[in-house]
Design an enzyme around this catalytic site. Structure first.
Site, mmCIF file in Angstrom:
data_model
loop_
_atom_site.group_PDB
_atom_site.id
_atom_site.type_symbol
_atom_site.label_atom_id
_atom_site.label_comp_id
_atom_site.label_asym_id
_atom_site.label_seq_id
_atom_site.Cartn_x
_atom_site.Cartn_y
_atom_site.Cartn_z
ATOM 1 N N CYS A 216 15.279 -26.053 7.015
ATOM 2 C CA CYS A 216 16.735 -25.937 6.973
ATOM 3 C C CYS A 216 17.172 -26.442 5.600
ATOM 4 C CB CYS A 216 17.404 -26.684 8.132
ATOM 5 S SG CYS A 216 17.218 -28.479 8.154
ATOM 6 N N HIS B 135 -1.679 -40.442 9.860
ATOM 7 C CA HIS B 135 -1.228 -41.621 10.621
ATOM 8 C C HIS B 135 -0.438 -41.249 11.870
ATOM 9 C CE1 HIS B 135 -1.516 -44.786 7.152
ATOM 10 N NE2 HIS B 135 -2.562 -43.969 7.176
HETATM 11 C C1 RB5 Z 1 23.437 -25.901 7.076
HETATM 12 O O1 RB5 Z 1 24.513 -25.880 6.205
HETATM 13 C C2 RB5 Z 1 22.768 -27.265 7.044
HETATM 14 O O2 RB5 Z 1 23.596 -28.224 7.631
HETATM 15 C C3 RB5 Z 1 21.433 -27.205 7.736
HETATM 16 O O3 RB5 Z 1 20.633 -26.266 7.104
HETATM 17 C C4 RB5 Z 1 20.627 -28.476 7.758
HETATM 18 O O4 RB5 Z 1 20.529 -29.035 6.491
HETATM 19 C C5 RB5 Z 1 20.965 -29.465 8.796
HETATM 20 O O5 RB5 Z 1 20.345 -30.515 8.928
#
Ligand code: RB5
Length: 160
Positions: free
Chosen positions: A80, A113
């Site tokens: 993400c 670990h």
């Molecule tokens: C998306 O904008 C962002 O919040 C997501 O990709 C992530 O970083 C959340 O933890």
């Protein structure tokens, strides 16, 4: 591929099946890493998302975590923007030990670990070369057992 760090012993663990997922913030890096894994001979179950259109990271992180927990894949790869949200979600699934990884050192420690089974990466925080090398090291590092075994069992027991 850039060379691995000298003196870091990398056992050859063979080819793995990896469940991969991301949100829009991780779509570019996930695509690059999935291609790299497939080029390296690994099997990848790509569970989306499939475009840069805005989506919610919990949906994809849960799906990947359940695929790993149900042993449809040996490892999970979640990307993400920060690598944080997907990690929070994945760790709510029993049997999952997900770690947000920023470099090669955290990559091998998470395996050695903590017996981590999902690697979480933040596309907005690390570059593609670091991400690719960290992923390789994660997949090629082994849980060291010994004193770490009882600790990991305590982690697992929380969600049993
Ligand atoms: C998306 O904008 C962002 O919040 C997501 O990709 C992530 O970083 C959340 O933890």
């Amino acid at each position: 591929m850039p060379p691995m760090e000298p003196n870091h012993a990398l056992p050859f663990l063979g080819m793995a099946t990896i469940a991969a997922g991301c949100d829009h913030g991780g779509f570019s890096l996930k695509t690059l890493l999935v291609d790299h894994l497939r080029d390296s001979g690994h099997e990848v179950i790509d569970l989306g998302t499939d475009s840069a259109e805005r989506v919610d990271y919990p949906d994809f992180a849960e799906t990947v975590a359940k695929a790993v927990a149900q042993e449809e894949a040996n490892f999970g790869l979640l990307v993400c923007g920060s690598g944080i949200g997907v990690c929070m979600v994945a760790n709510k699934v029993p049997g999952i030990r997900a770690a947000t990884i920023h470099d090669v050192t955290s990559a091998h420690l998470a395996r050695e670990h903590n017996d981590a089974n999902i690697i979480c990466l933040g596309e907005r925080l690390i570059g593609p070369e670091v991400a690719r090398e960290a992923l390789e090291v994660f997949l090629n590092s082994e849980f060291q057992e010994g004193r770490h075994t009882a600790r990991v069992q305590k982690v697992n027991r929380i969600l049993e």
